[in-house]
Design an enzyme around this catalytic site. Sequence first.
Site, PDB file in Angstrom:
ATOM      1  N   HIS A 121      13.390  58.622 -39.186  1.00 23.06           N
ATOM      2  CA  HIS A 121      14.323  58.167 -40.218  1.00 23.06           C
ATOM      3  C   HIS A 121      15.390  59.244 -40.393  1.00 23.06           C
ATOM      4  CE1 HIS A 121      15.731  57.175 -44.299  1.00 23.06           C
ATOM      5  NE2 HIS A 121      15.164  55.987 -44.154  1.00 23.06           N
ATOM      6  N   GLN A 201       5.954  56.148 -44.927  1.00 25.04           N
ATOM      7  CA  GLN A 201       5.407  54.852 -44.537  1.00 25.04           C
ATOM      8  C   GLN A 201       3.894  54.884 -44.315  1.00 25.04           C
ATOM      9  OE1 GLN A 201       7.141  52.210 -44.722  1.00 25.04           O
ATOM     10  NE2 GLN A 201       9.208  53.060 -44.836  1.00 25.04           N
ATOM     11  N   LYS A 224       7.593  53.359 -52.692  1.00 24.40           N
ATOM     12  CA  LYS A 224       7.021  52.566 -51.603  1.00 24.40           C
ATOM     13  C   LYS A 224       5.526  52.310 -51.799  1.00 24.40           C
ATOM     14  CE  LYS A 224      10.336  54.487 -48.288  1.00 24.40           C
ATOM     15  NZ  LYS A 224      11.233  53.327 -48.110  1.00 24.40           N
ATOM     16  N   CYS A 362      18.194  52.998 -41.149  1.00 25.99           N
ATOM     17  CA  CYS A 362      18.360  54.462 -41.195  1.00 25.99           C
ATOM     18  C   CYS A 362      17.734  55.124 -39.975  1.00 25.99           C
ATOM     19  CB  CYS A 362      17.779  55.037 -42.485  1.00 25.99           C
ATOM     20  SG  CYS A 362      18.551  54.430 -43.984  1.00 25.99           S
TER      21      CYS A 362
END
Length: 404
Positions: A121, A201, A224, A362
């Site tokens: 990212h 993530q 997230k 991104c």
Amino acid sequence: MNAALIKEQFPILHQEINGHPLVYLDSAATSQKPRAVLDAVQRYYEWDNSNVHRGVHTLGSRATDAYEGAREKVAQFIGAERTQEIIFTRGTTTSLNLVASAYGPAVLEEGDEIVITPMEHHSNLIPWQQLARRTGATLKYIPLQPDGNIALEDAEKMITDRTKIVAIAYVSNVLGVVNPVKSIAEIAHRHGAVMVVDGAQSTPHMKVDVRELDCDFYAFSGHKMCAPTGIGVLYGKKHLLESMEPIEFGGEMIDDVGLYESTWKELPWKFEGGTPIIAGAIGLGAAIDFLQEIGLDAIHQHETKLAKYATAKLSEIEGLTLYGPREREVGLLTFNLQDIHPHDVATVLDASGVAIRAGHHCCQPLMRWLKASATARASLYLYNTEQDIDRLAEALVQTKEYFG
């Protein structure tokens, strides 16, 4: 776990979009928030709202206890040895920039190396680009295999005795691959380098133990993982954080201030200048309680099962290109549909109440590696079901028909 029952706890998911029940498949961008988190934040503002570490009155004490209690929950959640190793930040981006700005210049010299991958990212790429420019260090990339995975033998070749920092995402936000960060950390440490892990993530979707991974820094965001926006975490090994100078100065992070010299508080507060993100931290603590009650192992198993179902379902659609490995552990699927632009795909899906992401995510260097200017992405979480995947597949077929 029962995803349908869990979904009942997320108020935002019970609405119609363009006349259709909402199917939210964009949790990699940001997750939705359960009632328990919303209530915790509201309670803070309605009952405990005060600054922390300052007032001795009741509200100040309650706010401080809740804020520092959230730090203890984070430490336990990721397996940190000490609460002093948990720094609250605005998110993964801020955490990674903190390492690049406060740790990097102190250890890098001209000719030293920073090693990352092309799948990173931008938040785990641009800070190292800028650090390399400032210090004269060399930025190196571990190549990707055809399916997007990393081969350890390539990591062995790229990481040398000149390498000072290795920075890699635990889970790719495009390919959905789970990188072998523990093994790469072992390689890095053999050469005297530190291991920085982008956990944006991974942390919401699987059990993480920073001591088992033996990473030196680990960054993630609250939004997230069912927490509010604007709150994140940087974990760092205590001796490394103690060696670093703060990069933001002002109230709350000081010990003593003179006219010409000042000293800093001990960890973790020397990196938390100004009024911190109190409500966000409290919301993060509530999100951790929520996730732990369900169980990270159960969440991971649910997502793995959903990912398998979704991979099979999307593979049946003629003209759909699915990127990344066929077998995946996380519920993240990136694809393109014939020659239809991903933004058009996402727009038509939204007309059917299905929310996905479209763009370069991104990750522009990775898009070039994929030979795509942009892609569509469906990302799953604990509140998604097989019925959501069916709705996605149906909407994609309708999209093909719409564009002839």
